[in-house]
Design a protein around this motif. Structure first.
Motif, PDB file in Angstrom:
ATOM      1  N   ASN A  20       0.828  -1.208   0.000  1.00  0.00           N
ATOM      2  CA  ASN A  20       0.000   0.000   0.000  1.00  0.00           C
ATOM      3  C   ASN A  20       0.862   1.257   0.000  1.00  0.00           C
ATOM      4  OD1 ASN A  20      -2.465  -1.179  -0.065  1.00  0.00           O
ATOM      5  ND2 ASN A  20      -2.779  -1.148   2.146  1.00  0.00           N
TER       6      ASN A  20
ATOM      7  N   THR B 115       4.037   1.663  -0.839  1.00  0.00           N
ATOM      8  CA  THR B 115       4.814   1.860  -2.063  1.00  0.00           C
ATOM      9  C   THR B 115       3.945   2.482  -3.146  1.00  0.00           C
ATOM     10  OG1 THR B 115       6.062  -0.105  -1.475  1.00  0.00           O
ATOM     11  CG2 THR B 115       6.315   0.694  -3.708  1.00  0.00           C
ATOM     12  N   THR B 116       2.740   1.940  -3.300  1.00  0.00           N
ATOM     13  CA  THR B 116       1.821   2.492  -4.295  1.00  0.00           C
ATOM     14  C   THR B 116       1.544   3.959  -3.999  1.00  0.00           C
ATOM     15  OG1 THR B 116       0.800   0.326  -4.220  1.00  0.00           O
ATOM     16  CG2 THR B 116      -0.316   1.992  -5.502  1.00  0.00           C
ATOM     17  N   LYS B 117       1.363   4.248  -2.715  1.00  0.00           N
ATOM     18  CA  LYS B 117       1.057   5.613  -2.320  1.00  0.00           C
ATOM     19  C   LYS B 117       2.222   6.560  -2.629  1.00  0.00           C
ATOM     20  CE  LYS B 117      -1.500   7.892   1.260  1.00  0.00           C
ATOM     21  NZ  LYS B 117      -1.233   8.328   2.608  1.00  0.00           N
TER      22      LYS B 117
ATOM     23  N   THR C 270       2.220   6.959  -6.584  1.00  0.00           N
ATOM     24  CA  THR C 270       1.101   7.597  -7.265  1.00  0.00           C
ATOM     25  C   THR C 270       0.611   8.863  -6.572  1.00  0.00           C
ATOM     26  OG1 THR C 270      -0.510   6.273  -6.091  1.00  0.00           O
ATOM     27  CG2 THR C 270       0.304   5.405  -8.174  1.00  0.00           C
TER      28      THR C 270
ATOM     29  N   ILE D 161       6.301  -3.705  -7.384  1.00  0.00           N
ATOM     30  CA  ILE D 161       5.461  -2.544  -7.684  1.00  0.00           C
ATOM     31  C   ILE D 161       6.307  -1.441  -8.314  1.00  0.00           C
ATOM     32  CG2 ILE D 161       3.975  -0.787  -6.658  1.00  0.00           C
ATOM     33  CD1 ILE D 161       3.329  -2.854  -4.474  1.00  0.00           C
TER      34      ILE D 161
ATOM     35  N   ASN E 231       6.137   0.300 -12.147  1.00  0.00           N
ATOM     36  CA  ASN E 231       5.892   1.729 -12.300  1.00  0.00           C
ATOM     37  C   ASN E 231       7.132   2.488 -12.726  1.00  0.00           C
ATOM     38  OD1 ASN E 231       3.016   2.276 -11.354  1.00  0.00           O
ATOM     39  ND2 ASN E 231       3.788   0.939  -9.761  1.00  0.00           N
TER      40      ASN E 231
ATOM     41  N   ASN F  67      -7.302   2.424 -14.491  1.00  0.00           N
ATOM     42  CA  ASN F  67      -5.954   2.751 -14.042  1.00  0.00           C
ATOM     43  C   ASN F  67      -5.603   4.191 -14.371  1.00  0.00           C
ATOM     44  OD1 ASN F  67      -5.179   0.408 -12.796  1.00  0.00           O
ATOM     45  ND2 ASN F  67      -4.537  -0.557 -14.698  1.00  0.00           N
TER      46      ASN F  67
ATOM     47  N   ALA G 256      -4.282   4.963  -8.115  1.00  0.00           N
ATOM     48  CA  ALA G 256      -3.947   3.559  -7.859  1.00  0.00           C
ATOM     49  C   ALA G 256      -4.179   3.167  -6.401  1.00  0.00           C
ATOM     50  CB  ALA G 256      -2.496   3.303  -8.233  1.00  0.00           C
ATOM     51  N   TYR G 257      -3.978   4.144  -5.516  1.00  0.00           N
ATOM     52  CA  TYR G 257      -4.140   3.850  -4.093  1.00  0.00           C
ATOM     53  C   TYR G 257      -5.600   3.502  -3.776  1.00  0.00           C
ATOM     54  CZ  TYR G 257      -4.284   4.870   0.914  1.00  0.00           C
ATOM     55  OH  TYR G 257      -4.474   4.814   2.263  1.00  0.00           O
TER      56      TYR G 257
ATOM     57  N   ARG H  22      -6.674   0.215  -5.404  1.00  0.00           N
ATOM     58  CA  ARG H  22      -6.173  -0.887  -4.602  1.00  0.00           C
ATOM     59  C   ARG H  22      -7.146  -1.211  -3.462  1.00  0.00           C
ATOM     60  NH1 ARG H  22      -1.276  -2.989  -4.320  1.00  0.00           N
ATOM     61  NH2 ARG H  22      -1.056  -4.187  -2.427  1.00  0.00           N
TER      62      ARG H  22
END
Lengths: 290, 398, 293
Positions: free
Chosen positions: B101, B103-105, B108, B130, B134, C7, C12-13, C16
């Motif tokens: 979570n 890492t995605t945050k 992005t 991830i 990206n 997407n 993305a957060y 998810r």
């Protein structure tokens, strides 16, 4: 090696037994799996640690931890379980118990950090030879304290008025109420006694393994619950026998079968026992009522 | 009756509060997203990966300090490419779903330019998958296990590899110390440990040692009586333990209680202040582990770092503070050399790193992006001092 | 295709979190069938999830089986074990059953800690990321519709009857044995399906992901939302998936709030937020409201 491993198993088992007693006593009366019980055990261990570090004698610390957890147990019962009693399913009480459990362990993490803390050596680490068997004095002391506590508990339940009231409540809560038993008080006392025993277990485990940490209650609680069920939940001698059996099984599993499948072996045996004897080792079989 | 109504109102209030906190949370996050959108602003953001709470926080907390210090030093010198550097620090608690979570945050929502961390191999892999997808550079400062940089060309690490260090240490045990009969204990629910055990086993067989006992424990357990009783009867010269410091200290405690005098050797998983705190006299000069960093006999770079770190945090840095510090500095160097903060551009400069004199030793990236660091430090607990340097074993890049 | 569109449009957060909500709905509806509807306390649902996750992941990674078949394989293996566990439940009840399910999940966990093809404690990585928003939510819809049909049928009523009073149900001609085994098998099938989706979303799984606390988390969702109710379970899932994310603001106090909220919610809504509210109850309420206006 066998006898030494057996002694290891009995020591581990006696700590399970002390925690299992709390589970079983509470369960016997209100049919609630008190999931916060493992955390009470953890608090007991930490309170003992604080007292010992503050310079108190270990036996004073043990009594202090037991007294503290008595109050904690009663508080938990008052806040998280009593409001639910009688108006909800047992599962809601279970979730409430899980909530308390998460709350308490997080509280300790916030206070002490998540890491393991060392318990000071308070009873010395001497060993003596008994034939070919090497015995540590610590193991003997722990076994003696556990046995003493269990005997006292058994006598208290069998001989005193309060004990009699507890037994009455576990047979029929409604009828006991009609007979003039202050049910709320008895339930509260049951939590107190169970919590005190767990605290004793916590302090002893702390001394024995030299370590306490905030999440120690989760697995110990699970194992103790397993022990209580193995012996027959609701039965006091059952919790003792279940605890000792589970401890010995676990150690023997590591010693002679495989340490990689240790927990699996313990649980597999547990499941087998339950399938053969659904009421546990010494539990009573109750016929279902409509 | 009145009480019941009051209770109901409180309940309603709580429910409303929850709903609002949920909505409020959404709204506030939305704002940060919008503000964060211009990625090419005047700050360069670096995302910290590491646990600040939980069972592996002991690696993350010093790492965070090292990273903070590197960023402050960079900013004092005018930042990278004239832009201010900003570190963002979320706590991943050492959990794989958490780090995914976060890492995605970072990528992005916060629009970072690089990820620094995680100290653990398993978690790094989750984040690296991830990051690679990206096209974001991830630079681990501690993942020692296999299969990390293989994930893709955006994945780097700066740490002493177990495949380099373990054979060197086993050679030292067997040929310098003469400990031929070895017992090996693995922590079964610890990925680091189960990966390290085969490396040690292979090295032991290769160098002509015997494995007299193989046993297992689990992280989070405290009862090791059965394993130690077995160990006592196995007749080993030394014990190899591949897990973490907490269990190491408790095993040694138990050994002392059972009157067993044995030396424990392990990897940098044993590197934690708690080893000395938990082990007390039981670990004194009896636990030996390897690491890529020691505060003793420092190189000039390390000496400077030590001084600054002690002045700032009033404590000694450890391997993780040094490696996080180096990671940030190496990324800064690559960005400067490439004249770009675009991961797909500056990663080409990272690959070329050779003989970089960092505070955690000399680092070279092999063609496969694996770091070779020299020397291997053997550390132990000596008196009040932790860790105390026992010996430095130089390593040649093959 | 739709996924590609999403997407680009949704952060993305948040995407998810939406996917996690979907996966958790499938998992929780499975558990709801066992515990909520039939009243058989299962505290080892993560064990079935684990079986589904590992089976499908190994099928994908090692044998390169297509995604749909891998998912199906995982779900079937989990269902088979659910069937096996269902058999002892004929003899056990209440907390003894709870113990067996806990034990079962622990055995599964320890098994995968020792299972070479699953990567042991290191975990299994490199699982293709086939799970996307569309797949998850299509499956969620299918599961909800089928679940609703099942609960509204004769079988569903028998299951509720077992929960309310097993002996009375038996006296009324419900084959309790068969029904309990059925509930367990279908529930664990959904557990395995959810596990497979989880594995193919996370790229990486580890035996410790499916520990006791995961089972408890799923049980919390079912009980919090309202036992035996599909909308209740969904609400429980949504709250307990979003709540920890929201509580990230309070950071280190997060679990403290989480624990306290569980207690408070149980005190004020002891039967869950939507205890036993069924889909058609909401429909009825909706139409009645419409009539009034």
């Amino acid at each position: 090696m066998f006898w030494e491993q057996l002694l290891n198993g009995l020591t581990l088992g006696s700590s399970y037994a002390l925690i299992a007693l709390g589970y079983t006593m509470v369960y016997g009366i209100v049919q609630l799996i008190n999931f916060a019980h493992g955390e009470v055990y953890m608090f007991g261990a930490f309170v003992g640690l604080f007292l010992v570090t503050a310079g108190f004698n270990i036996f004073v610390a043990l009594l202090g931890a037991m007294a503290f957890c008595m109050l904690l147990g009663m508080l938990i019962e008052r806040v998280a379980y009593r409001p639910l009693r009688g108006k909800s399913s047992r599962l809601s009480a279970l979730i409430s118990a899980i909530g308390v459990s998460i709350f308490l362990s997080t509280l300790m993490v916030l206070y002490r950090g998540p890491n393991t803390t060392r318990y000071p050596e308070v009873l010395g680490g001497s060993t003596f030879q008994l034939g070919s068997l090497q015995v540590s004095t610590l193991q003997i002391i722990i076994l003696l304290i556990a046995a003493l506590l269990m005997v006292v508990l058994e006598l208290a339940i069998k001989k005193t008025r309060v004990g009699k009231a507890m037994r009455a409540c576990s047979q029929d809560l409604e009828a006991s109420k009609l007979m003039g038993v202050n049910v709320n008080r008895i339930i509260s006392l049951t939590f107190a006694v169970g919590s005190a025993l767990a605290a004793a277990g916590g302090v002893m485990v702390g001394i024995y393994y030299n370590a306490v940490w905030p999440y120690m209650g989760t697995m110990a609680g699970l194992k103790a619950f397993a022990a209580a069920v193995l012996g027959g939940i609701g039965s006091v001698p059952g919790a003792m026998i279940g605890g000792l059996t589970l401890g010995v099984l676990e150690i023997m599993g590591i010693a002679y079968l495989s340490s990689s499948y240790k927990d699996a072996i313990a649980f597999a045996i547990l499941i087998l026992v339950l399938i053969i004897r659904p009421q546990g080792l010494v539990g009573q079989k109750l016929s279902k009522k409509v | 009756m009145l009480r019941k109504r009051l209770m109901k109102r409180i309940a309603l209030l709580l429910c409303l509060l929850m709903v609002f906190s949920v909505l409020g949370g959404c709204a506030s996050k939305e704002q940060t997203t919008q503000q964060g959108t211009p990625a090419a602003g005047d700050t360069i953001k670096l995302g910290f990966l590491g646990a600040l709470t939980g069972s592996v926080a002991n690696y993350g907390i010093p790492g965070q300090k090292g990273m903070q210090m590197a960023i402050e030093e960079l900013n004092a010198k005018g930042g990278i490419l004239g832009k201010k550097v900003e570190g963002i620090y979320y706590d991943n608690k050492g959990e794989s779903s958490e780090i995914a979570n976060i890492t995605t945050k970072y990528i992005t929502v916060d629009k970072v330019s690089a990820l620094v961390g995680d100290p653990c191999t398993g978690l790094t892999k989750v984040a690296a998958d991830i990051a690679q997808k990206n096209k974001m550079v991830i630079f681990s400062a501690g993942a020692t296990g296999a299969g990390v940089v293989e994930i893709g060309d955006y994945v780097f690490r700066n740490t002493l590899l177990d495949t380099v260090a373990a054979p060197a240490v086993v050679d030292w045990m067997i040929n310098t110390k003469g400990w031929k009969n070895l017992a090996i204990i693995t922590s079964l629910n610890n990925g680091y440990s189960t990966a390290l055990t085969p490396i040690f086993k292979e090295a032991i067989t290769e160098k002509g040692g015997n494995i007299v006992l193989e046993d297992n424990v689990n992280d989070g357990e405290t009862d090791f009586t059965a394993q130690v009783t077995k160990l006592k009867n196995a007749g080993a010269d030394a014990l190899v333990f591949t897990g973490y410091y907490t269990e190491a200290a408790l095993i040694m405690n138990e050994a002392q209680k059972k009157g067993l005098n044995i030396v424990m050797v392990g990897g940098d998983g044993l590197y934690g202040q708690d080893l000395a705190k938990l082990g007390g006299t039981a670990v004194q000069e009896k636990v030996i582990f390897y690491a890529g960093f020691s505060t003793d006999q420092p190189s000039p770079e390390t000496a400077k770092f030590l001084e600054a770190y002690r002045a700032k945090f009033n404590e000694d840095p450890d391997m993780f503070s040094a490696q996080y510090y180096d990671a940030v500095m190496i990324i800064a160097k690559a960005m400067t050399d490439a004249n770009s903060t675009d991961p797909s551009v500056y990663k080409e400069e990272l690959v070329k790193l050779k003989d970089y004199p960092g505070v955690s030793g000399v680092t070279t990236f092999r063609a496969d992006r694996e770091p070779i660091k020299s020397p291997v430090c053997l550390l132990t607990v000596k008196g009040e001092k932790f860790p105390a340097l026992l010996e430095k074993i130089p390593v040649q890049a093959k | 295709m739709f996924d590609a569109f999403l997407n680009q449009t949704i952060d993305a957060y948040y995407l998810r979190i939406l996917i996690f909500i979907g996966i958790n709905i499938i998992l929780a509806l499975g558990l709801n069938l066992i515990t909520g509807v039939t009243g058989q306390l299962s505290m080892g649902h993560a064990g079935f999830m684990s079986l589904g996750a590992y089976t499908s992941a190994i099928l994908s990674v090692q044998l390169e089986v297509p995604f749909a078949l891998a998912l199906l394989g995982g779900a079937l293996v989990a269902a088979f074990f659910g069937f096996l566990i269902g058999i002892p439940t004929l003899r056990l009840e209440g907390d003894y059953l709870a113990m067996v399910t806990i034990g079962f999940a622990e055995i599964v966990r320890v098994f995968f800690l020792n299972f070479g093809p699953g990567g042991k404690a290191v975990g299994l990585s490199g699982i293709p990321q086939n799970t996307g928003f569309t797949v998850v939510w299509l499956l969620v819809l299918v599961v909800i519709v089928l679940n609703r049909q099942l609960l509204a049928s004769r079988v569903g009523r028998s299951l509720y009857a077992i929960r309310e009073n097993e002996i009375a149900a038996e006296a009324c001609g419900v084959d309790t044995t068969r029904m309990k085994v059925l509930a367990f098998s279908v529930g664990s099938l959904l557990g395995g399906l959810g596990g497979g989706l989880y594995a193919h979303y996370m790229y990486y799984i580890n035996p410790q992901d499916f520990g006791f606390m995961k089972s408890i988390e799923l049980l919390n969702m079912v009980v919090l939302g309202g036992m035996g109710s599909i909308p209740g379970t969904i609400i429980g899932v949504v709250i307990l998936t979003i709540l920890p994310e929201m509580l990230r603001i309070v950071d280190e106090y997060r679990l403290l709030f989480y624990g306290a909220l569980l207690v408070i919610l149980m005190i004020f809504r002891p039967n869950g937020l939507l205890g036993d509210v069924r889909v058609y109850d909401i429909k009825k309420w909706w139409t009645q409201r419409g009539d009034r206006e």
